[in-house]
Design a protein around this motif. Structure first.
Motif, PDB file in Angstrom:
ATOM      1  N   LEU A  60       0.865  -1.190   0.000  1.00  0.00           N
ATOM      2  CA  LEU A  60       0.000   0.000   0.000  1.00  0.00           C
ATOM      3  C   LEU A  60       0.896   1.232   0.000  1.00  0.00           C
ATOM      4  N   VAL A  61       0.715   2.076  -1.014  1.00  0.00           N
ATOM      5  CA  VAL A  61       1.648   3.185  -1.212  1.00  0.00           C
ATOM      6  C   VAL A  61       1.321   4.364  -0.286  1.00  0.00           C
ATOM      7  N   ARG A  62       2.342   5.057   0.177  1.00  0.00           N
ATOM      8  CA  ARG A  62       2.232   6.305   0.934  1.00  0.00           C
ATOM      9  C   ARG A  62       3.242   7.286   0.366  1.00  0.00           C
ATOM     10  N   TRP A  63       2.989   8.555   0.667  1.00  0.00           N
ATOM     11  CA  TRP A  63       3.901   9.601   0.205  1.00  0.00           C
ATOM     12  C   TRP A  63       4.485  10.294   1.426  1.00  0.00           C
ATOM     13  N   GLN A  64       5.804  10.148   1.581  1.00  0.00           N
ATOM     14  CA  GLN A  64       6.500  10.830   2.677  1.00  0.00           C
ATOM     15  C   GLN A  64       6.767  12.253   2.214  1.00  0.00           C
ATOM     16  N   HIS A  65       5.766  13.120   2.445  1.00  0.00           N
ATOM     17  CA  HIS A  65       5.833  14.491   1.937  1.00  0.00           C
ATOM     18  C   HIS A  65       6.746  15.322   2.833  1.00  0.00           C
ATOM     19  N   SER A  74      -5.316   8.275  -0.652  1.00  0.00           N
ATOM     20  CA  SER A  74      -6.479   9.086  -1.019  1.00  0.00           C
ATOM     21  C   SER A  74      -6.105  10.542  -1.285  1.00  0.00           C
ATOM     22  N   GLU A  75      -4.935  10.992  -0.756  1.00  0.00           N
ATOM     23  CA  GLU A  75      -4.498  12.378  -0.938  1.00  0.00           C
ATOM     24  C   GLU A  75      -3.851  12.636  -2.296  1.00  0.00           C
ATOM     25  N   PHE A  76      -3.392  11.571  -2.969  1.00  0.00           N
ATOM     26  CA  PHE A  76      -2.661  11.831  -4.212  1.00  0.00           C
ATOM     27  C   PHE A  76      -2.990  10.883  -5.357  1.00  0.00           C
ATOM     28  N   LEU A  77      -3.628   9.740  -5.065  1.00  0.00           N
ATOM     29  CA  LEU A  77      -3.935   8.812  -6.166  1.00  0.00           C
ATOM     30  C   LEU A  77      -4.906   9.383  -7.194  1.00  0.00           C
ATOM     31  N   PRO A  78      -5.976  10.070  -6.748  1.00  0.00           N
ATOM     32  CA  PRO A  78      -6.896  10.622  -7.745  1.00  0.00           C
ATOM     33  C   PRO A  78      -6.183  11.564  -8.718  1.00  0.00           C
TER      34      PRO A  78
END
Ligand code: C2E
Ligand code: CA
Ligand code: CA
Ligand code: CA
Length: 278
Positions: A60-65, A74-78
């Motif tokens: 499951l992907v996450r973005w270490q911003h 949900s914050e960046f896939l769309p």
């Protein structure tokens, strides 16, 4: 004064502009994120309900911003799906997952790995060949890779998606139908497709002890999937009572906070999960 139709148009226009500006920012940042390796994968185990052991893990992907911290998909896939960035993103996720899998396999953990793919990935000609090429590159086994595709992705461009599914499966790569029961694909579209796994959506799993409707749906999905020769995994399993009910109903695997939240792979619980097989 009075708000007229033209005000509303202007207002809607401003809101849309603001919305798309925000998306453009996300898209630009995401492009950098891919270049700077700011994405990370967390893994959530799928547990065999009979043996209680970890059977496989889902990436499951996450973005270490750098400013906003760890962002959920949900914050960046769309934005990624809208912009075509989903292609390099999926490629990154596949590479990272296969590299990690090569590591854990070398330490004796023979877990399959599941990667989520979008409708757009399936629609891209040559996708199956691309994935098979990556598997060969990392020296992992195609039979140990599962691609999770939502039911709605299969419905979007049914013929194209079906073609890719058949192509992937002929190369030994497994297909999992994610969030099953939430779309309107229906059973007929799945018939004839080589589906390795059906995942029951967590909305039905969450209230399976209280809702006769959910019980009926879960039982029907298990019967259908087994009838088609597919394995069934329940997602969103949060209590031992639900796990027990599912095991009794013939569900094969379970995934959820009861066992583990998504974590970096080194933190996947290595102990045998007790209570499942009683
Ligand atoms: P999904 O594939 O249905 O993944 C399950 C989601 O439910 C995950 O959210 C997971 O953290 C969460 N979850 C797992 N167990 C439980 C539980 O027991 N209770 C509850 N309430 N939730 C649980 P996450 O990580 O935020 O991912 C959301 C969605 O983003 C995923 O839904 C998947 O559709 C998508 N996604 C994640 N990673 C990728 C990726 O690499 N590529 C693509 N295309 N989509 C991805
Ligand atoms: Ca999934
Ligand atoms: Ca799901
Ligand atoms: Ca979902």
């Amino acid at each position: 004064g009075k708000r007229g139709a033209s005000d509303i148009v202007v207002y809607a226009g401003e809101e849309m502009a603001a919305h798309s500006t925000q998306w453009l920012v996300v898209q630009a940042e995401l492009r950098h994120a891919l270049a700077r390796d700011e994405l990370v994968l967390h893994y959530q185990p799928k547990v065999d309900l009979r043996s209680g052991e970890v059977a496989s893990v889902e990436a499951l992907v996450r973005w270490q911003h750098p400013q906003r911290g760890l962002l959920p998909p949900s914050e960046f896939l769309p934005a990624a799906e809208q912009s075509g960035l989903i292609e390099p993103l999926t490629a990154w996720v596949l590479r990272r997952a296969l590299a990690d899998q090569a590591h854990w396999t070398s330490t004796g953990r023979c877990w399959s790995v599941s990667v989520n793919v979008s409708a757009r990935n399936l629609e891209k000609p040559g996708f199956a060949e691309f994935v098979a090429g990556l598997v060969a590159e990392y020296g992992t086994s195609p039979g140990q890779l599962l691609l999770e595709v939502t039911e709605t992705a299969l419905a979007a461009d049914a013929r194209r998606a079906a073609q890719t599914v058949v192509d992937l499966s002929s190369r030994g790569i497994g297909i999992s139908v994610d969030d099953f029961g939430t779309g309107f694909t229906g059973m007929s579209q799945l018939l004839g497709l080589p589906i390795a796994e059906v995942k029951i959506d967590r909305t039905f799993v969450a209230d399976v002890l209280d809702s006769p409707q959910s019980q009926a749906i879960v039982r029907a999905v298990i019967a259908l999937a087994h009838g088609l020769g597919s394995r069934v995994t329940a997602e969103g399993v949060e209590t031992a009572d639900v796990a027990y009910w599912l095991r009794r109903a013939g569900c094969d695997e379970a995934q959820g906070y009861l066992y583990s939240r998504p974590v970096p792979w080194l933190e996947i619980p290595m102990y045998e999960i007790t209570g499942a097989a009683s």
